[in-house]
Design a protein around this motif. Structure first.
Motif, mmCIF file in Angstrom:
data_model
loop_
_atom_site.group_PDB
_atom_site.id
_atom_site.type_symbol
_atom_site.label_atom_id
_atom_site.label_comp_id
_atom_site.label_asym_id
_atom_site.label_seq_id
_atom_site.Cartn_x
_atom_site.Cartn_y
_atom_site.Cartn_z
ATOM 1 N N LEU A 119 0.832 -1.200 0.000
ATOM 2 C CA LEU A 119 0.000 0.000 0.000
ATOM 3 C C LEU A 119 0.870 1.255 0.000
ATOM 4 C CD1 LEU A 119 -2.591 -1.349 2.536
ATOM 5 C CD2 LEU A 119 -3.217 -0.469 0.277
ATOM 6 N N ARG A 120 1.934 1.247 0.800
ATOM 7 C CA ARG A 120 2.819 2.420 0.844
ATOM 8 C C ARG A 120 3.604 2.572 -0.453
ATOM 9 N NH1 ARG A 120 3.449 0.342 6.290
ATOM 10 N NH2 ARG A 120 2.294 1.716 7.720
ATOM 11 N N MET A 121 3.971 1.460 -1.078
ATOM 12 C CA MET A 121 4.653 1.555 -2.365
ATOM 13 C C MET A 121 3.771 2.230 -3.410
ATOM 14 S SD MET A 121 5.868 -1.414 -5.022
ATOM 15 C CE MET A 121 4.143 -1.644 -5.491
ATOM 16 N N PHE A 122 2.502 1.832 -3.461
ATOM 17 C CA PHE A 122 1.599 2.463 -4.425
ATOM 18 C C PHE A 122 1.345 3.930 -4.078
ATOM 19 C CE2 PHE A 122 0.354 -2.004 -5.353
ATOM 20 C CZ PHE A 122 0.685 -1.981 -6.697
ATOM 21 N N ALA A 123 1.353 4.254 -2.794
ATOM 22 C CA ALA A 123 1.230 5.665 -2.420
ATOM 23 C C ALA A 123 2.387 6.461 -2.992
ATOM 24 C CB ALA A 123 1.189 5.798 -0.895
ATOM 25 N N GLY A 124 3.595 5.905 -2.937
ATOM 26 C CA GLY A 124 4.742 6.584 -3.527
ATOM 27 C C GLY A 124 4.609 6.749 -5.026
ATOM 28 N N LEU A 125 4.093 5.735 -5.698
ATOM 29 C CA LEU A 125 3.871 5.836 -7.138
ATOM 30 C C LEU A 125 2.849 6.909 -7.475
ATOM 31 C CD1 LEU A 125 3.829 2.046 -7.969
ATOM 32 C CD2 LEU A 125 5.309 3.696 -9.079
ATOM 33 N N LEU A 126 1.807 7.003 -6.663
ATOM 34 C CA LEU A 126 0.777 8.012 -6.915
ATOM 35 C C LEU A 126 1.348 9.415 -6.783
ATOM 36 C CD1 LEU A 126 -2.291 6.425 -5.086
ATOM 37 C CD2 LEU A 126 -1.969 6.670 -7.544
ATOM 38 N N ARG A 127 2.232 9.609 -5.834
ATOM 39 C CA ARG A 127 2.838 10.941 -5.678
ATOM 40 C C ARG A 127 3.812 11.238 -6.816
ATOM 41 N NH1 ARG A 127 2.473 9.504 0.032
ATOM 42 N NH2 ARG A 127 0.920 10.903 0.985
ATOM 43 N N ASP A 128 4.433 10.215 -7.353
ATOM 44 C CA ASP A 128 5.315 10.410 -8.509
ATOM 45 C C ASP A 128 4.531 10.858 -9.731
ATOM 46 O OD1 ASP A 128 7.953 9.747 -10.073
ATOM 47 O OD2 ASP A 128 6.384 8.590 -11.089
ATOM 48 N N GLY A 129 3.361 10.272 -9.952
ATOM 49 C CA GLY A 129 2.457 10.708 -11.012
ATOM 50 C C GLY A 129 2.667 10.092 -12.375
ATOM 51 N N ALA A 130 3.744 9.320 -12.555
ATOM 52 C CA ALA A 130 4.015 8.775 -13.888
ATOM 53 C C ALA A 130 3.003 7.717 -14.301
ATOM 54 C CB ALA A 130 5.419 8.195 -13.931
ATOM 55 N N HIS A 131 2.241 7.166 -13.331
ATOM 56 C CA HIS A 131 1.304 6.087 -13.639
ATOM 57 C C HIS A 131 0.201 6.510 -14.596
ATOM 58 C CE1 HIS A 131 -0.767 8.347 -10.525
ATOM 59 N NE2 HIS A 131 -1.891 7.769 -10.905
ATOM 60 N N VAL A 132 -0.070 7.820 -14.714
ATOM 61 C CA VAL A 132 -1.148 8.255 -15.617
ATOM 62 C C VAL A 132 -0.708 8.236 -17.076
ATOM 63 C CG1 VAL A 132 -2.184 9.697 -13.825
ATOM 64 C CG2 VAL A 132 -0.613 10.731 -15.479
ATOM 65 N N GLY A 133 0.582 8.076 -17.343
ATOM 66 C CA GLY A 133 1.061 7.957 -18.715
ATOM 67 C C GLY A 133 0.724 9.142 -19.587
ATOM 68 N N ALA A 134 0.909 10.346 -19.079
ATOM 69 C CA ALA A 134 0.551 11.552 -19.838
ATOM 70 C C ALA A 134 1.477 11.741 -21.034
ATOM 71 C CB ALA A 134 0.614 12.770 -18.928
#
Length: 519
Positions: A119-134
């Motif tokens: 859960l904390r790993m995904f929180a870090g990914l969400l703050r990074d923001g690259a997951h949206v693939g803009a």
């Protein structure tokens, strides 16, 4: 046994009343049992009816828009709140799970930590923001190209099937659920029949944490009963499915997902033999170490891991085979997770009795089994590959001895898909190790050098997937940072006014997400 869990702030979204006494009117009630004694553990959990499924899925769909609208950092805060709550309830959760699974308190305490860590790993990914693939392709009149901007959005409500062998990490709040929440999707979990009390206990902790964090409690729904599986996959409110379990069960649900009037993605982890190849130099220099490592990996958790080293290739004419036999005879197996899994193991090992190299002992316990190692030469393996390359779930493995390197490479070329492939080599083996790695790479999702496959690190780069039958979709993973990509779908915006674009695609990039811009 009475469940020992924190007092919930709210009642979890579960089918029917959370607990019922089974009778003729409730044939699909789920009863946990102790693998150590076979005795019932806790009260039975009600099986879900069609009306229950409708209610739980509808609640999840109602929660979806507001959750999807939250920014990545806002969702991250909720994931971290759930992680903190699981850690705080660790002792109570472990006690319930150990009674139902017999996996032992040290293993289960570590698994709660892995679950909160995901859960904390995904929180870090969400703050990074690259997951949206803009991605931005600005207008270019000279090329006749309009302004096109693309990003990923949540797919909708995700159905998750909990796994038998990981009551926390691949269950109610496990990796599939955590990654779906991170992607912006509510989840409906089908509790596994082997640990219903654990599932309820985790759901109560999660619902209390969601409520305290100001998030919709219906981000997590819980249903139960074998009869609920198919209807959950075919329910029109479900947009995608995550599954970890048997090849037969996963294939049946996969076909249901594909056969819907509106087919949906099915991300299944099904079966894997995880081939390990020991090269001649390593076998000559490290025979005792390799034998101990192999048996340790094979029998870890009574062999109930999807990454169990079920297939080991070793060179002929070394002392490694004898060392493996010695280690196997001193190994002790524990209880399996359920009577059904125990029976399947006994049937599978009996079918190969004529090829037995060595057998260990079974510990005390109602569903305890003995570790078994079989042996064939490479020619026999190739002649019967369809049979011998099948997974046996439990502490059993096949050792294949080889004499010719080219014949070994040809045999590896015929293996089914697996989650992992491992190579043990010393420096003198490196030319052959390169060839073996090249042969394994198209057939596995993770290549391991001088290590054993059990143990999957929770990190951004991990890939826990592989070609069929390891998974239904080899391009995706159920562990690691990219696991949330399963629950995202792209939308391209053409010539949209800046004010009407999602924040991630606006000119000012107010959320500061990483973006690729075409020159």
């Amino acid at each position: 046994m009475t469940e020992s869990t924190p007092t919930p702030a709210t009642k979890p979204t579960v089918a029917q009343p959370a607990v019922v006494q089974p009778d003729a009117a409730q044939p699909d009630a789920v009863q946990g049992r102790s693998p150590r004694t076979g005795a019932p553990v806790g009260d039975p959990m009600a099986g879900s009816t069609e009306a229950d499924l409708d209610r739980v899925v509808a609640a999840a769909r109602a929660a979806a828009p507001a959750w999807a609208a939250r920014s990545g950092p806002e969702r991250a805060e909720v994931l971290e709140a759930v992680a903190d709550a699981l850690d705080a309830a660790r002792a109570e959760l472990v006690a319930v799970a150990d009674a139902e699974t017999a996996l032992g308190e040290p293993r289960l305490a570590g698994e709660v930590g892995r679950t909160s860590g995901q859960l904390r790993m995904f929180a870090g990914l969400l703050r990074d923001g690259a997951h949206v693939g803009a991605v931005l392709s600005p207008a270019d009149p000279a090329l006749g190209r309009p302004d096109v901007r693309r990003m990923l959005h949540p797919i909708g409500v995700v159905a998750v099937f909990a796994a038998s062998n990981f009551p926390f990490a691949f269950s109610v709040a496990g990796g599939d659920t955590a990654s779906a929440w991170a992607a912006g999707c509510p989840v409906v979990v089908k509790a596994h029949e082997a640990h219903p009390a654990t599932s309820l206990a985790v759901a109560r902790v999660v619902h209390a944490a969601l409520s305290a964090a100001g998030a919709p409690e219906d981000l997590l729904g819980l249903v139960a009963g074998r009869a609920a599986g198919g209807p959950l996959v075919t329910h029109p409110g479900i947009a995608a499915v995550g599954f970890t379990g048997s090849l037969a069960g996963g294939r049946a649900l996969f076909d249901l997902a594909a056969g819907r009037p509106d087919p949906i993605p099915f991300f299944g982890e099904l079966g894997s033999v995880n081939p390990v190849v020991v090269l001649p130099g390593a076998a000559a220099e490290r025979a005792e170490e390799l034998a101990a490592g192999y048996l340790g990996s094979l029998t870890l958790g009574t062999g109930q891991f999807c990454t169990n080293p079920g297939l080991l290739f070793v060179p002929e004419g070394t002392k490694l085979l004898d060392a493996i036999a010695t280690q196997a005879r001193t190994a002790t197996g524990g209880p399996m997770l359920s009577e059904r899994i125990r029976d399947a193991y006994e049937d599978g090992t009996s079918a190969r009795a004529g090829r037995e190299l060595a057998r260990g002992a079974a510990a005390e316990g109602a569903w305890a089994v003995a570790p078994v190692v079989w042996h064939v030469d490479l020619a026999e393996f190739v002649a019967h590959a369809a049979e011998l390359a099948e997974e046996t779930f439990g502490p059993a493995g096949l050792v294949v001895t080889y004499a010719d390197e080219d014949a070994l490479l040809a045999a590896l070329d015929r293996l089914p898909g697996s989650l992992t492939g491992s190579v043990h080599a010393v420096e003198a083996d490196h030319p052959l190790a390169a060839r073996v790695g090249a042969a394994l790479r198209p057939r596995v999702g993770r290549l391991i050098h001088n290590g054993w496959p059990t143990g999957v690190a929770v990190c951004w780069a991990m890939h826990h997937g592989g070609p069929w039958p390891a998974t239904t979709t080899p391009g995706h993973t159920s562990v690691g940072g990219t696991a949330l990509e399963r629950w995202l779908v792209p939308t391209a915006y053409q010539d949209c006014p800046d004010a009407l674009l999602p924040p991630e695609l606006r000119n000012a990039n107010p959320l500061g997400v990483p973006r690729r811009t075409q020159p």
